[in-house]
Write an enzyme that holds these catalytic residues in place. Structure first.
Site, PDB file in Angstrom:
ATOM      1  N   CYS A 117      30.646  68.535  72.829  1.00 29.87           N
ATOM      2  CA  CYS A 117      30.653  67.160  72.490  1.00 29.87           C
ATOM      3  C   CYS A 117      29.141  67.039  71.839  1.00 29.87           C
ATOM      4  CB  CYS A 117      30.413  66.486  73.891  1.00 29.87           C
ATOM      5  SG  CYS A 117      29.216  67.028  75.106  1.00 29.87           S
ATOM      6  N   CYS A 167      24.412  67.806  68.414  1.00 23.72           N
ATOM      7  CA  CYS A 167      24.858  69.098  69.205  1.00 23.72           C
ATOM      8  C   CYS A 167      25.664  70.117  68.736  1.00 23.72           C
ATOM      9  CB  CYS A 167      25.079  69.009  70.836  1.00 23.72           C
ATOM     10  SG  CYS A 167      23.777  67.943  71.569  1.00 23.72           S
TER      11      CYS A 167
END
Lengths: 764, 437
Positions: free
Chosen positions: B421, B101
């Site tokens: 994250c 991500c």
């Protein structure tokens, strides 16, 4: 000693560190009138309408169902039932890693009579029945080991929630201690998970992980373990489990969570089939036969378990409870149970390092020789995160060894006990190589090279040239005296023997041998490494054959004589297994390797003289010459064909036996005499080892014999056997054999001392 | 009243790197209007949009770095294919990066490195994710057989290979939805993380609702100016994100847990959803940008990447990254004017905020003396976040940085902080400083 395989039932008597124990030190006196004191073991807190009962034995790392705990629990349950504000209860342990590990063994051992133990059982039955019939639902919230009496308590509760922790295991290990689940377990389990599942659990005593338990219907809901948050993972996980269990309790009271589970189609079918008494009887008899086949009738507990289950299923609960409590009482008084409990205690003792904490932790371990043993040692080392160098002299040898390590780990992946990722990351701590590079970092080197003193000296010198002065040199030899190996060393205080048993990843025993010069720190280090590798450890003095090989050699010599006297290998096997050895003597010789046996017989024969005689050592040599080296060569006493489980006697062996034929003396050749000839030589040698100081104590002697050589667990080891059987009776038998065969059967003086004075016992 | 400007974070001897412009395609829920496209189509849209909006001379682009997570096998270097398709010069090299991500964060920081070291003056970075179509493979057995078939010389050999075909060969292989190292689904891990920090279902639903409400407001007020229209061939021109749907707490509370059943707290409503979208930014050295007449939006300053235990701390990247990046630049949390956190799951964001507020966590898990503190909500993700705007994995990073630059401008702040994250237990944080107006 290259191989003692498949010790059947014994192998299950394993990692049960957490099973119910009070050591003497931790058994402090709490004889103070407890009614005046706050409760010490069990407490509860009322959260709204739910009582949360927390179990925490302050005197031990694990919770056990002791008299004290049961008393407090009963008081608390009475208070909960009397309190109208409480609608339900959650039962949880405050200890990370342990719900309740079982009943207090010492409580059972302290009982003097069958009746006393039966009473204990009945009290437990009554208490758990009250919980089972509780009008307010009781939810067991399980994190950590839930074994024996702990499991019986949990299954008496209305609902069970368990964490997905690897440490959360459920089981009924009583059978491994020669007992049975004596607090309603034999009655509730079959109804909860069905006859086959219940028999499997109770007769094997195996631990069941929570995910499997959920599938079996043993627990209703699983809870994930948590990582660190605002508290330690252990603490928070217990808290989380409690929160979910409290929610479940309310859900049950509000009827949002149904207690009667929707049964699957398979289960309905199974229940329907089981409703026929004919089918059930078939199961009882099949299970009975299987038990008889595996135990040869030497273990009473499994049979009693079947009896109790049958009584409950066929004659109703009252009969079941009665059978359970009475049989529990009877079993507790059997020598088999005492022997197994003795082994349990011994095993716990042999999992401690009596030499203290070593100065330096072994972080890097180097192993010389990637053969069966070397690779096996490498496997159990990397498995526990020790950086391991595996060195061989040839690429082929190294490749074979590395493949063995890979296969060992990959088999675990196939069984799903580890993931393929864990397998790979575990393997990353293994380095295979052909040279000594990196040895300067090694804290310990274990050699597993060929059993030849010249080669051992050569590698010892090579290793000492490249390692740091602190590096420990351990020799994995089965018979060569360590002091002879250490003779080539410039630092003999760093030389020690580490005798592993094959297959290393299966056999639990490690025999550590120290010489006069071995330093205490070196020993402590060797024990620490062994413990890390998950071994049960005995530490013995140096000498030909140390302890284990030395005990086995006379028995094998006797076995050869028995063969020469015309007993065929199958009969010899059945005589030994009939005595309780998990592996028959002929099969054992094949597993060990006839060549190894011949080698050992010759070496020890030289060292100990005629006492180690018996069978003609030439017989073994002839077998080796003909290529009958045992399982590894496809032929030994038996024929081994790949893929075939069944094995036939090697027909060519008969011709050899014919050459070495001896005439049996009918006075000492009955089946029972043959058994005692084999066993008494083993036992006498073991006692002699204690007498000579090779053994530090009888406990290690028993543990070494049972876990390393497969001495019958039901007898508890050679020393326990002498105590139970009677040294005088054994001496009497030996004298009879002595008359015929001479000094091979002369009892040693320590054994004679015990025979003269019946109050002398090896185990108090 | 504007607070007085703090010190600039520029460092002596290091070139100032600026964000000149940032754009993105509208983020759409997977399987909606973009369904029939390919990843590089969306990437082209973003890249072309960037060129159009900046009127930047193509030849002046020195390099292109682009992120993607689930790779379309036909365009494994999607950066190059999309750049060519978007009309960039064929003389501009392009490479693709992947870091779950935070892939486009990685693309941007790669660009920052190229510019700061003097290798380049103008670099385009970005990322694309296309979840409407993912590569579903034949099974390993089937692949093996097909490859052997290629090599089989005779008809007999081919037939015997075909004869070994079994039904099990035909079971397809889906892209992994769980962590490779732990075999745990991310939502499952997020649920455990929320439980570890005691984040309730109610808190999570409230945070998710906040995200949607704020996103809707930003959309309605026309603040989402990074969006460039996207013409879908044969369909409409898309100009708005389609996943922003403020609901009610009551409706949200009805949903069942999506991962941990029956007692979990992570649901479809408090998690980010599968999204299609692409983004792109133009990163330059300050002097070149000014020389070419551009008005840069913000300086890209210190950044860090962190990684930790992928099992129990999978999504705690921001907690670990923020104290580090603040230390590097000598700032405290109170100096920050605008925070943009990636919202993977409401529970994950709240767990991070709780962890940052905890001395216990700082001391026991991070080896720090004391907590760094949590961002105040009035500065936090004020224009919505991944929960509401959508989360095309590799496109989110550029969205965060562009959004924080836009917010600094709009709110008159000086320092912005981006944190995210990523799968694998990794994390990232970057400090963004507003350029003088």
């Amino acid at each position: 000693m290259a191989g003692v395989r498949g010790l059947g039932l014994l192998s299950r008597l394993t990692v049960r560190q957490r099973y119910s124990l009070f050591t003497d030190a931790s058994r402090r006196n709490f004889s103070v009138t407890s009614s005046l004191m706050a409760r010490t073991h069990v407490n509860y807190e009322i959260k709204g309408d739910v009582a949360v009962i927390r179990i925490n034995d302050p005197t031990s790392k694990v919770n056990t169902l002791s008299v004290h705990m049961q008393k407090e629990m009963t008081e608390i349950m009475d208070e909960i039932w009397a309190n109208n504000a409480i609608t339900s209860a959650v039962l949880i342990s405050s200890k990370p890693g342990c719900f309740i590990a079982g009943a207090d063994i010492n409580m059972i051992q302290a009982c003097k009579s069958t009746e006393e133990v039966t009473n204990l059982s009945q009290e437990g039955q009554k208490m758990f029945e009250k919980i089972e019939k509780s009008p307010k639902p009781v939810i067991a919230a399980i994190n950590g080991s839930c074994l024996g009496g702990g499991l019986e308590l949990a299954i008496a509760c209305q609902y069970r929630v368990a964490t997905k922790n690897k440490k959360t295991v459920l089981g009924t290990p009583e059978v491994l201690l020669g007992l049975l689940p004596g607090a309603g377990g034999t009655q509730r389990l079959p109804k909860m998970i069905g006859l086959p599942g219940a028999f499997d659990m109770m007769l094997t005593g195996r631990n069941i992980r929570s995910d499997k338990a959920k599938k079996m219907g043993l627990v209703h809901q699983l809870v994930d373990t948590l990582g660190p948050g605002l508290k330690s993972p252990e603490e928070r996980t217990i808290e989380y489990l409690e929160e979910i269990a409290v929610d479940c309790a309310r859900g049950i009271v509000n009827k949002k969570i149904p207690l009667a589970k929707e049964k699957s189609m398979m289960q309905k079918i199974q229940d329907y089939i089981m409703s026929y008494p004919f089918v059930r009887n078939q199961i009882y008899s099949t299970v009975q036969k299987k038990v008889m086949k595996q135990t040869k009738g030497l273990y009473p507990a499994p049979l009693k378990i079947i009896e109790c289950v049958k009584a409950g299923m066929e004659q109703g609960l009252d009969a079941g409870y009665l059978a359970e409590s009475q049989n529990f009482g009877k079993l507790a008084m059997t020598s088999e149970s005492r022997a197994l409990i003795g082994l349990y205690h011994g095993q716990v003792a042999c999992k401690k390092n009596r030499f203290g904490v070593p100065k330096k932790d072994v972080k890097t371990l180097a192993i010389l020789g990637a053969g069966l043993m070397g690779a096996g040692i490498a496997q159990v080392s990397v498995d526990k995160g020790i950086n391991t160098i595996l060195k061989d002299t040839t690429l082929e040898g190294l490749n074979r060894g590395q493949q063995q390590v890979y296969k060992g780990l990959n088999d675990k992946t196939k069984k799903k006990s580890i993931t393929s990722f864990e397998r790979d990351s575990t393997l990353s701590s293994l380095t295979g190589q052909l040279d000594y590079s990196g040895f300067q970092k090694a804290d310990m080197v274990i050699e597993a090279v060929f059993e030849d003193i010249a080669i051992k000296h050569k590698v010892l010198r090579e290793v000492e040239a490249v390692t740091s002065p602190e590096c420990i040199f351990a020799s994995n030899t089965s018979a060569l005296p360590i002091k002879d190996i250490a003779a080539a060393s410039t630092r003999p205080e760093k030389v020690v023997g580490m005798h592993y048993f094959s297959p290393v990843d299966k056999m639990q025993l490690l025999e550590i041998i120290t010489t006069d010069k071995t330093s205490k720190d070196t020993t402590a280090s060797a024990v620490a490494v062994g413990l890390k590798q998950g071994k049960i450890i005995i530490v013995v003095g140096d000498g030909p054959g140390f302890y284990t090989t030395r005990c086995l050699a006379p028995m094998l010599a006797e076995a050869v004589r028995v063969l020469q006297e015309g007993v065929d290998p199958k009969k010899l096997d059945s005589l030994t297994t009939g005595f309780g050895f998990p592996v028959g003597a002929a099969t054992l010789a094949d597993e060990v390797g006839i060549d190894v046996a011949a080698h050992v017989a010759e070496d020890l024969g030289k060292a100990f003289g005629s006492r180690f005689g018996g069978g003609d050592p030439e017989l073994l040599k002839t077998m080796v010459e003909k290529g009958f080296k045992g399982r590894k060569s496809g032929k030994g006493c038996y024929l081994y064909q790949p893929g075939l489980k069944h094995k036939d006697v090697n027909p060519e062996l008969e011709e050899i036996l014919e050459l070495y034929k001896m005439t049996p003396n009918p006075a000492v050749s009955s089946d029972s005499d043959v058994q005692y000839r084999l066993v008494s030589r083993f036992v006498n040698e073991a006692v002699l080892c204690l007498q000579e100081g090779i053994l530090a104590n009888p406990v290690e002697g028993d543990i070494g014999a049972v876990f390393g050589l497969g001495f019958p667990p039901c007898l508890g080891g050679p020393f326990r056997f002498v105590d139970t059987f009677g040294a005088d009776k054994l001496v009497e038998k030996m004298r009879r054999f002595e008359e015929v065969y001479g000094n091979q059967f002369t009892p040693c003086s320590l054994l004679l001392d015990h025979a003269k004075d019946p109050s002398k016992k090896f185990h108090k | 009243a504007l607070k007085p400007l703090g010190k600039t974070l520029s460092k002596p001897g290091v070139r100032n790197v600026v964000l000149v412009e940032g754009v993105r395609t509208p983020f759409l829920q997977a399987g909606t209007t973009y369904a029939d496209l390919m990843a590089h189509d969306l990437a082209r849209g973003a890249l072309q949009g960037l060129l159009n909006r900046t009127a930047f001379p193509k030849e002046a682009v020195d390099y292109i770095v682009y992120g993607t997570v689930i790779q379309e096998v036909k365009t494994s270097n999607v950066a190059r294919e999309a750049a060519l398709g978007a009309g960039f010069s064929d003389k501009t090299p392009a490479h693709t990066v992947t870091m779950a991500c935070i892939s486009s964060n990685q693309a941007m920081t790669t660009a920052v490195g190229l510019v700061a070291s003097g290798q380049c003056d103008a670099v385009v970075a970005g990322g694309v994710e296309f979840m409407s179509d993912v590569p579903i493979r034949h099974s390993r057995k089937m692949r093996k057989m097909m490859l052997s078939l290629n090599r089989a010389r005779t008809l007999g050999a081919r037939l015997s290979l075909l004869g070994s075909l079994r039904l099990s060969h035909l079971v397809p292989e889906l892209p992994a939805v769980s962590e490779f190292s732990t075999a745990e689904m991310m939502g499952h891990s997020a649920d455990r993380l929320a439980a570890a920090f005691g984040i309730s279902r109610l808190d999570q639903d409230e945070f998710a609702l906040r995200s949607h409400v704020l996103a809707k407001k930003a959309q309605d007020e026309g603040l989402l100016t990074d969006i460039v229209d996207f013409k879908v061939p044969g369909k409409d021109i898309v100009s708005k994100d389609n996943g922003i749907r403020p609901s009610t707490m009551e409706q949200m509370s009805k949903l069942k847990p999506a991962f941990i059943k029956p007692h979990g707290t992570v649901t479809a409503a408090n998690s980010s959803y599968l999204t299609d979208g692409a983004s792109a930014v133009l990163i330059m050295s300050e002097e070149k940008a000014l020389a070419m007449g551009y008005k840069p939006k913000a300086y890209l300053r210190d950044f860090v990447y962190v990684s930790q235990d992928p099992k129990d701390q999978l999504l705690l990247g921001p907690t670990y990254a923020i104290p580090k990046v603040l230390e590097r630049s000598g700032l405290t949390l109170a100096d920050i004017d605008a925070f943009e956190f990636h919202e993977a799951f409401a529970g994950q964001v709240l767990a991070n905020l709780t962890a940052m507020e905890s001395d216990w966590f700082a001391q026991n898990c991070m080896g720090r003396k004391a907590k760094v503190g949590a961002p105040p909500m009035e500065k936090f993700n004020l224009w919505g976040g991944s929960l509401s705007l959508g989360h095309p994995f590799a496109a989110t990073g550029c969205r965060l940085v562009t959004m924080v630059a836009h917010r600094l401008k709009k709110e008159g702040g000086q320092y912005g902080l981006v944190a995210a994250c990523a799968a694998g237990g990794q994390g990232h944080a970057m400090l963004v400083e507003a350029c003088p107006q």
